[in-house]
Scaffold this active site. Sequence first.
Site, PDB file in Angstrom:
ATOM      1  N   THR A 107       8.261  -4.346   0.287  1.00  0.00           N
ATOM      2  CA  THR A 107       9.695  -4.156   0.449  1.00  0.00           C
ATOM      3  C   THR A 107      10.473  -5.439   0.704  1.00  0.00           C
ATOM      4  O   THR A 107      11.673  -5.483   0.460  1.00  0.00           O
ATOM      5  CB  THR A 107       9.985  -3.204   1.624  1.00  0.00           C
ATOM      6  OG1 THR A 107       9.364  -3.726   2.798  1.00  0.00           O
ATOM      7  CG2 THR A 107       9.458  -1.816   1.330  1.00  0.00           C
ATOM      8  N   ASP A 108       9.804  -6.487   1.192  1.00  0.00           N
ATOM      9  CA  ASP A 108      10.548  -7.687   1.574  1.00  0.00           C
ATOM     10  C   ASP A 108      11.337  -8.307   0.435  1.00  0.00           C
ATOM     11  O   ASP A 108      12.447  -8.791   0.631  1.00  0.00           O
ATOM     12  CB  ASP A 108       9.599  -8.747   2.146  1.00  0.00           C
ATOM     13  CG  ASP A 108       9.183  -8.418   3.566  1.00  0.00           C
ATOM     14  OD1 ASP A 108       8.411  -9.181   4.148  1.00  0.00           O
ATOM     15  OD2 ASP A 108       9.653  -7.378   4.091  1.00  0.00           O
ATOM     16  N   LYS A 128      17.702  -5.325   1.000  1.00  0.00           N
ATOM     17  CA  LYS A 128      17.029  -4.902   2.225  1.00  0.00           C
ATOM     18  C   LYS A 128      17.859  -5.397   3.392  1.00  0.00           C
ATOM     19  O   LYS A 128      18.076  -6.610   3.548  1.00  0.00           O
ATOM     20  CB  LYS A 128      15.619  -5.484   2.289  1.00  0.00           C
ATOM     21  CG  LYS A 128      14.848  -5.051   3.530  1.00  0.00           C
ATOM     22  CD  LYS A 128      13.375  -5.429   3.432  1.00  0.00           C
ATOM     23  CE  LYS A 128      12.642  -4.967   4.692  1.00  0.00           C
ATOM     24  NZ  LYS A 128      11.214  -5.154   4.625  1.00  0.00           N
ATOM     25  N   THR A 148       0.851  -1.183   0.000  1.00  0.00           N
ATOM     26  CA  THR A 148       0.000   0.000   0.000  1.00  0.00           C
ATOM     27  C   THR A 148       0.882   1.226   0.000  1.00  0.00           C
ATOM     28  O   THR A 148       1.552   1.521   0.980  1.00  0.00           O
ATOM     29  CB  THR A 148      -0.881   0.020   1.259  1.00  0.00           C
ATOM     30  OG1 THR A 148      -1.466  -1.260   1.408  1.00  0.00           O
ATOM     31  CG2 THR A 148      -1.956   1.066   1.134  1.00  0.00           C
TER      32      THR A 148
END
Lengths: 647, 460
Positions: free
Chosen positions: B182-183, B261, B106
Amino acid sequence: MSNYFKAFEEMTEQDYAGLGLRAGLEIHQQLDTALKLFCRCPAGRYSEDYDAEILRHMRPTLSELGEYDGTALMEYKTKKEIIYQIKHESVCTYEMDDTPPFKINQQALDIALEIAILLNYKLVSEIHIARKQYLDGSIPTGFQRTTIVGIDGWIPFQKRKIGLIQLGLEEDACREVSDIGHQRVYLTDRLGMPLIEIVTRPDMHTPQEVAAVANILRWSVRSTGKVRRGIGAARQDVNVSITGGTRVEIKGVHRIPLIPLLIYNEASRQFSLLKIRDELHKRGINSKTMHARVKEVTHLLGDTLWDPIRRALKRNEKIYCVNLKGFRGILNYPTQTGKVFSGEISERVRVIACLTRLPNILTSESGEETIDSYIWGKIAKVVHADMNDAQILVWGNEKDVKTAFEEIIIRAREATEGIPGETRQALADGTNGFERILPGPDRMYPDTDLPPLDISEERIKQLENLVPKSLWEREKSYRKMGIPKHLIIPIASSPRANLFEELCARTTVPPVRIARLLFEKTVHWQRRGLSVERLSDEKWQLIFDCIEKQPVLLEKVEDIIEQFLKKEDAHLEMLLKKYIPARIDKVQIRKVIESLIKNEIPVLSSVEKMQRYIMGKTMQNCRGHISGEIIHELVNEILNSVGVENE
Amino acid sequence: MSDAYKGYREPAVSILKENNVRVWSDVVMETKRGTFTGIILPRSETADAYHIVLKLKNGYNVGIAIENIINIKEISYKEAHYKIPEKDFPYDPQKPRVKLLGTGGTIASRLDYRTGAVIPAFSPGELYGSVPELADICNLETEKLYAVFSENMGPEQWTRTAEAIGEEIHKGVQGIVIGHGTDVMHHTSAILSFMVQDPPIPIVMVGSQRSSDRPSSDAALNLIHAVKTAAESDIAEVLVSMFGPTSDQYGLLHRGTRVRKMHSSYRSTFRTIGDIPLAMVDREKITVLRSDYKKRRDDRNVIINTNFEQKVSIVYYYPNMQPDIIYSLIDNGYRGIVIAGTGLGHVNKPLYPALKRAQNEGIAVYMTVQTLWGYVQMYVYETGREMMELGVIPAANMLPEVAYVKLSWALGQTKDLDKVKDIMLKPVAGEITDREPYNGYLIYQGGIPEVEAFLRTIKR
């Protein structure tokens, strides 16, 4: 126009009723836990220095209506840069909104439930954590995690009940360091500490009643012994409205004794604002017909000697004039003690346009020596002003000054409507200042980072056993016991009250004496610098056990305790034992006295002196194991029996 | 019917039925603990079946144990309709066209305070309402390709995204932004760097570390940065645009094959490994930090190559690892194995027979380093040399996840292991670099006086 609000000291309950005063209270109290509420940082580590700084901005979220609500819009307009000062030992990545929350602190939850039970709340079965949005930057995430553990509590007050709407458990916010121009700086040490929030119904009739209720609530939560003490650990806010007025929240009341004056000043302010509105309507000015003209007047003020404007010109700022048609006399209308309506405008300019250098406006109704009347005349011409109008000058950098004159017009329009819904700040002199536009319906929504938490019946039963007797029950029984008036509240609100009641119940020592020892003498010793913390509950139990066994100890007990407190390594038990009698009894004392009279007595001029001499010697021998009275009796008896008369 | 009791199961749902109330009923509830008034909310599927949730008038939600309920009375009923009124995204013919492709996550949201629901905002009108600054930068179009949680991202989604990118480039957009969880953003950015070669425009991946309903969220700023990059930057590569420091100061543009990340939750989690990022971006400007990037072109040519072999695995070596792990991969038909080895790229001797078997059965085996930074260097120690004899190919300084997607992509194109090796070792989009500068590895330790002194002076 006259303002015929009575002076503060003269206001009566009828006067307030006539005004339709409604006043409610909100108390925030920090809990005495080891760790913070949603992370494992230590609670209560305050410090002014910091290890690093982080910069953030807050963005408002749109509501479902596709609009930003009033507060959000306001904060958005101010476009503040928020700087957070962090210290490694008191905040972690949770506080800085870089890590999701940990499970709620169970110790804090237990204390909140205990207090809820104490204040007669109806407890919920399952705790749901909510997010309450704040855009001023006081919480880095932009929202506070909060939950309620009970609703509809009450406390007795003068034959009525004061309703308590809800008991909330929530995280505390940052401490503000400064708020200048477009930058606000916060210290984060306090952030995340557990707080309870008690909200009362507006059931109090006078400002003095509000202060009284605030005290009752404060003493009640203190009596659990599980809340933090010290500066800033307890804060209160008051909500005030009068008939025809608006509910205004006054935050950050410094001290409870200041509450009555604050409420009075707010009632007076609302009363004045309604009068201003009525006067404007009489003049035919309402929100539709209100007319304001804005013109830049920088070029007209080049020669002025008035410092604030002179300096503004040096900074290359622009100066604008707002003319409010028909507003003559309104700007000087008194609102609170020592304040007038133009102050409301100045505050808006300061907070929303971020023109924080004061004074930030100048009105045509200002009494002081400011600008030449000749220049005022020129300004009036430029804005087409006539005798019935009022002018306001405002200065600042191009962007902010535009926000400023827009806000001036907004506030003037609000004056034609009544009292704007606002959150205001309590000030030390008992007046209040604008803080922000009152937020719309609670900006709250569920926190999906944490699951709901069940509160079992067993947990509640266990906590019910820990809940102390209520303040008002204790007050009643202490009065019956004859406890001196000035000690009743300190005892009733002390975590030591349980110990006190227990000792009264099981010993023969008069309650008044126990009260004085535990609550008066200790204060005295503390003032002298003695470490009264060493007198734990167990120590007191021991002392009174010994007194029960040997009542004469009561006379010596203060000395003994002092001895104990003076020496770090002193053993209370040993000191007490020295006074517990050996087998000395009356028969033996008789013998001692008789032998004294026979052998040792010198020639003394009076019977009294003889008595005293014998008493002294006897006491020495008995090492105070028997009460002086008894010895006195015996000495008299024996002296009489050997024919020495009393005079 | 089931929607009337959304989320409630036995025994709670029976209580609702018996009392003739449903979700969204405004009720008065008599309980053993007192009376509660509020709206019945849906129950979360992962919460238990022994409580009913009420939204009280004060805005708080509470749970009431059904065993305490005496009765419930409905006062009124108003169903929730999550309709977001839309404004039109303003159109300015002078501004560049940017396309936002949604894959999940989102990037912007709205709140329904009555029910507490967080509603994703995705259409241009919704985004405009939430982040009006976008209209100052470009003309925005949006398209939702699919909506999956990050962990469910895979070759099917990657293929579809690559194809969509190709279509958009042909349509003539000036920049593409991809909203993504983002993962696995760095997995996607890597595979897209291979599947979409030599694009003429910037392709910018963006997400948010903190949910976009929060005032403090990084979502809006990340989106502004990404859209600005897509519209104005001359870096025509697959990029990741996320926060630089945790402060709201600037974002970084990372090359899609060298970004990773690095923290489970920090806003500043994305970092370029072994090199410096391509650029800094803020609301006003894009500051390039180096000049060796592919530049924006006017033509509409791009090479889309969506081949992908599914039977490839990453193996994370650990001491005492047994060869049977590798055997089971071989027995299950895996064609490629990327090993994340220790140190310079090592595994223990017991694995050698498994490596031998892999070599014999024509399975491609590549070595990367667990340490993430640094090159595989298998000449230095005997172990390394032995492994190379067994067919293990050092993958220079390719990150393990990048090597995994690249090997899958390479094996998707050919079965010939020599050709695979050519593909693997020839950098397509910067996934292997010739050199690692001093400032490619900067991990400073907290607590050290000089470091703490540095932190005190900068607001980051």
